[in-house]
Every structure is written in structure tokens, then in C-alpha cells.
Scaffold this active site. Structure first.
Site, mmCIF file in Angstrom:
data_model
loop_
_atom_site.group_PDB
_atom_site.id
_atom_site.type_symbol
_atom_site.label_atom_id
_atom_site.label_comp_id
_atom_site.label_asym_id
_atom_site.label_seq_id
_atom_site.Cartn_x
_atom_site.Cartn_y
_atom_site.Cartn_z
ATOM 1 N N ASN A 11 0.937 -1.270 -0.002
ATOM 2 C CA ASN A 11 0.087 -0.084 0.067
ATOM 3 C C ASN A 11 0.801 1.443 0.123
ATOM 4 O OD1 ASN A 11 -1.860 2.031 0.538
ATOM 5 N ND2 ASN A 11 -2.174 1.242 2.508
ATOM 6 N N TRP A 12 0.997 1.892 -1.346
ATOM 7 C CA TRP A 12 1.848 2.829 -1.211
ATOM 8 C C TRP A 12 1.379 4.190 -0.676
ATOM 9 C CZ3 TRP A 12 3.912 2.788 -7.131
ATOM 10 C CH2 TRP A 12 4.787 1.872 -7.090
ATOM 11 N N LYS A 13 0.143 4.328 -0.348
ATOM 12 C CA LYS A 13 -0.764 5.363 0.148
ATOM 13 C C LYS A 13 -0.448 6.428 -0.677
ATOM 14 C CE LYS A 13 0.029 3.480 4.863
ATOM 15 N NZ LYS A 13 -0.019 3.765 6.138
ATOM 16 N N HIS A 99 -9.785 1.120 5.205
ATOM 17 C CA HIS A 99 -8.535 1.386 5.816
ATOM 18 C C HIS A 99 -8.734 2.448 6.674
ATOM 19 C CE1 HIS A 99 -4.202 2.520 6.578
ATOM 20 N NE2 HIS A 99 -3.954 1.612 5.919
ATOM 21 N N GLU A 101 -6.946 4.816 8.146
ATOM 22 C CA GLU A 101 -6.749 6.012 7.757
ATOM 23 C C GLU A 101 -7.797 6.723 7.194
ATOM 24 O OE1 GLU A 101 -3.041 5.698 5.558
ATOM 25 O OE2 GLU A 101 -2.028 5.108 7.396
ATOM 26 N N GLU A 169 -5.162 -5.037 10.824
ATOM 27 C CA GLU A 169 -4.387 -3.862 10.889
ATOM 28 C C GLU A 169 -4.904 -2.915 12.225
ATOM 29 O OE1 GLU A 169 -2.375 -2.627 7.030
ATOM 30 O OE2 GLU A 169 -4.146 -1.541 7.190
ATOM 31 N N GLY A 175 2.407 2.148 10.971
ATOM 32 C CA GLY A 175 3.462 3.471 11.168
ATOM 33 C C GLY A 175 3.992 3.516 12.233
ATOM 34 N N SER A 210 3.216 -1.935 10.451
ATOM 35 C CA SER A 210 4.787 -2.004 10.790
ATOM 36 C C SER A 210 5.635 -3.234 10.567
ATOM 37 C CB SER A 210 5.108 -1.683 12.239
ATOM 38 O OG SER A 210 4.540 -0.334 12.622
ATOM 39 N N GLY A 231 2.724 -1.152 4.191
ATOM 40 C CA GLY A 231 2.762 0.246 4.091
ATOM 41 C C GLY A 231 3.977 0.909 3.655
HETATM 42 C C1 PEP Z 1 -1.068 0.315 6.360
HETATM 43 O O1 PEP Z 1 -1.472 1.344 6.585
HETATM 44 O O2 PEP Z 1 -1.591 -0.386 5.656
HETATM 45 C C2 PEP Z 1 0.319 -0.102 6.999
HETATM 46 C C3 PEP Z 1 0.357 -1.512 7.059
HETATM 47 O O3 PEP Z 1 1.366 0.751 7.184
HETATM 48 P P1 PEP Z 1 2.707 0.357 7.697
HETATM 49 O O4 PEP Z 1 3.315 -0.767 7.133
HETATM 50 O O5 PEP Z 1 3.476 1.520 7.219
HETATM 51 O O6 PEP Z 1 2.671 0.362 9.264
#
Ligand code: PEP
Length: 248
Positions: A11-13, A99, A101, A169, A175, A210, A231
Site C-alpha cells: 500500500n503505497w498510500k 483502511h 486512515e 491492521e 506506522g 509495521s 505500508g
Molecule cells: C498500512 O497502513 O496499511 C500499513 C500496513 O502501514 P505500515 O506498514 O507503514 O505500518
């Protein structure tokens, strides 16, 4: 136990410009092509602006394409939105929905997510439903109930289990560099399958939050974990591929 294939989703966001995004996608596609046939599935979810150019770069490689969101309506007066049908048109096979976010910043409710999942599946996409408890829910020992409720409230009354992936998640793990214990991941994944009912054994349940090359091994070795949603570590092709290879 059902024979579920492992799946790694990047997920490049809201990251990546034309040059950097295409370089990243090409690196991942090259690494995947070098290991054909892949023993696991790989999906890249770039920002909407890069879906079409990335589709051209990954064409012919084992890498599949996904989006980070899709609207519940098929078309119409929804300025700035993109429908599931449009995503399918561009070659997307997957779409991330719900998600945390988006739930937090865009006010997406589980009821809205359910409508989006129905639309995505109707358009032929595989919906990656994201669920996870907050720090407060975790601290009060309510993680399992909160996640189970989110799963049932985020699913449409009728859904196609063959076009569904659930990503666990924890909001506090995204993050932050913090991760749940393997026992916790196993426990919540089992609770998710139980909530899904009889189809629970066929649905892939991923872990996200993470994930990094240094911690992906034990997570992916866990039989309850059918893959990872990555992410920030998906923005580096070597790191992302080091995670993916732990599926083997
Ligand atoms: C995400 O937001 O889907 C995610 C897994 O982020 P990260 O790996 O940066 O924690």
C-alpha cells in the site's frame, strides 16, 4: 485446514510520482518475473494517479494491481471519486477498503465500507477489508470484540467470499514500529474467521502494521496468517521483496 495461498500487498498510500513510482513498480515486477512461477501472490496498490502507468509496467509479470479506495456508486455526480468499475477497467484486481486512515480522516463508517465492498465485488474486484482495534480498545481488553464487530458491520448482507480478503491492521501498529505478539495475531485472526462463519476457512486473512524485513519471517510462518499488507516498507523494492520472499 484450507489450502490458502500467501498474499503480499504493498500500500503505497499517497506516495510516488511518475518516475519514482514507475521505477519502484518495475523493480518489483522484475524481481517477481525472475522467480516465475511465484509461490505466492503480489499486489501493488499505488495512488490513483499511478494505476494506469503502473498497469503498463507490471503487464506480463506476476505482479497484480490494486487500488487504495473505490466509490460505492458505479458512476455519476461524485466529483473527485473513482468507481470500482473504473478501477477494474484499468486492470485492477484488488481494492483496499475501510483502511483505518480513511475511517479516521474521511469519516468512513463500517456501513459505508459495506456498500463499497458490494460495489467492488459487483465490478469483479477482490475487496481487501481492513479492520483493527484502537490503542484504547486494546488497553481495555476489547480488541477481539471490536475487530469482530467491525468485520460483521463492514460486510454487505450478501458478499462473495471468493472475492474477499480481510487485513487485520491494529490502528496502533500502523506506522508506529510496534507490533502485536504472534499469539495476539493468531487469536484475532481466528476471531475474524469465526465471525466470517463457514466461509472463514477459505478467506485469506492478512496481517498489517509495521511489517518490515526484520519481523516478517515469524509473522508469515504463522499458519493463521495468509500474508501481509505492507505500508511504508513497500516503498523500497528491496525491502518489499525481502518481506515477500518470507512467504516461501
Ligand atoms: C498500512 O497502513 O496499511 C500499513 C500496513 O502501514 P505500515 O506498514 O507503514 O505500518
Amino acid at each position: 485446514m484450507a489450502n490458502r495461498r500467501k498474499l503480499v500487498v504493498g500500500n503505497w498510500k499517497m506516495n510516488g510520482r511518475l518516475t519514482s513510482g514507475l521505477n519502484l513498480a518495475k523493480d518489483v515486477a522484475d524481481k517477481a518475473s525472475a522467480q516465475k512461477p511465484l509461490a505466492f501472490d503480489v499486489v501493488l496498490c499505488p495512488p490513483a494517479t499511478l494505476i494506469w502507468p503502473v498497469a503498463e509496467v507490471v503487464a506480463g509479470s506476476p505482479v497484480m494491481l490494486g487500488a487504495q479506495n473505490g466509490h460505492a456508486a458505479n458512476h455519476g455526480a461524485y466529483t473527485g471519486e473513482i468507481s470500482a468499475g473504473m478501477l477494474a477497467d484499468l486492470g485492477c484486481r484488488y481494492v483496499i477498503l475501510g483502511h483505518s486512515e480513511r475511517r479516521a480522516a474521511q469519516g468512513e463508517t463500517s456501513a459505508m465500507v459495506a456498500e463499497k465492498i458490494a460495489a467492488a465485488q459487483l465490478a469483479g474486484l477482490i475487496a481487501i477489508l481492513c479492520v483493527g482495534e484502537t490503542q484504547e480498545q486494546r488497553a481495555s481488553g476489547a480488541a477481539e470484540t471490536a475487530v469482530a464487530r467491525q468485520v460483521s458491520e463492514s460486510l454487505p448482507e450478501k458478499f462473495d467470499a471468493s472475492k474477499l480478503v480481510v487485513a487485520y491492521e491494529p490502528v496502533w501498529a500502523i506506522g508506529s514500529g510496534e507490533l502485536p505478539t504472534l499469539d495476539d495475531i493468531r487469536r484475532i485472526h481466528k476471531a475474524i474467521r469465526k465471525t466470517l462463519g463457514p466461509v472463514g476457512e477459505m478467506v485469506q486473512v492478512l496481517y498489517g502494521g509495521s511489517v518490515a524485513p526484520s519481523n516478517a519471517g515469524p509473522i508469515l510462518a504463522e499458519p493463521e496468517v495468509d500474508g501481509v499488507l505492507v505500508g511504508s516498507a513497500s516503498l523500497n523494492s528491496d525491502g518489499f521483496w525481502a518481506i515477500a520472499e518470507k512467504c516461501r
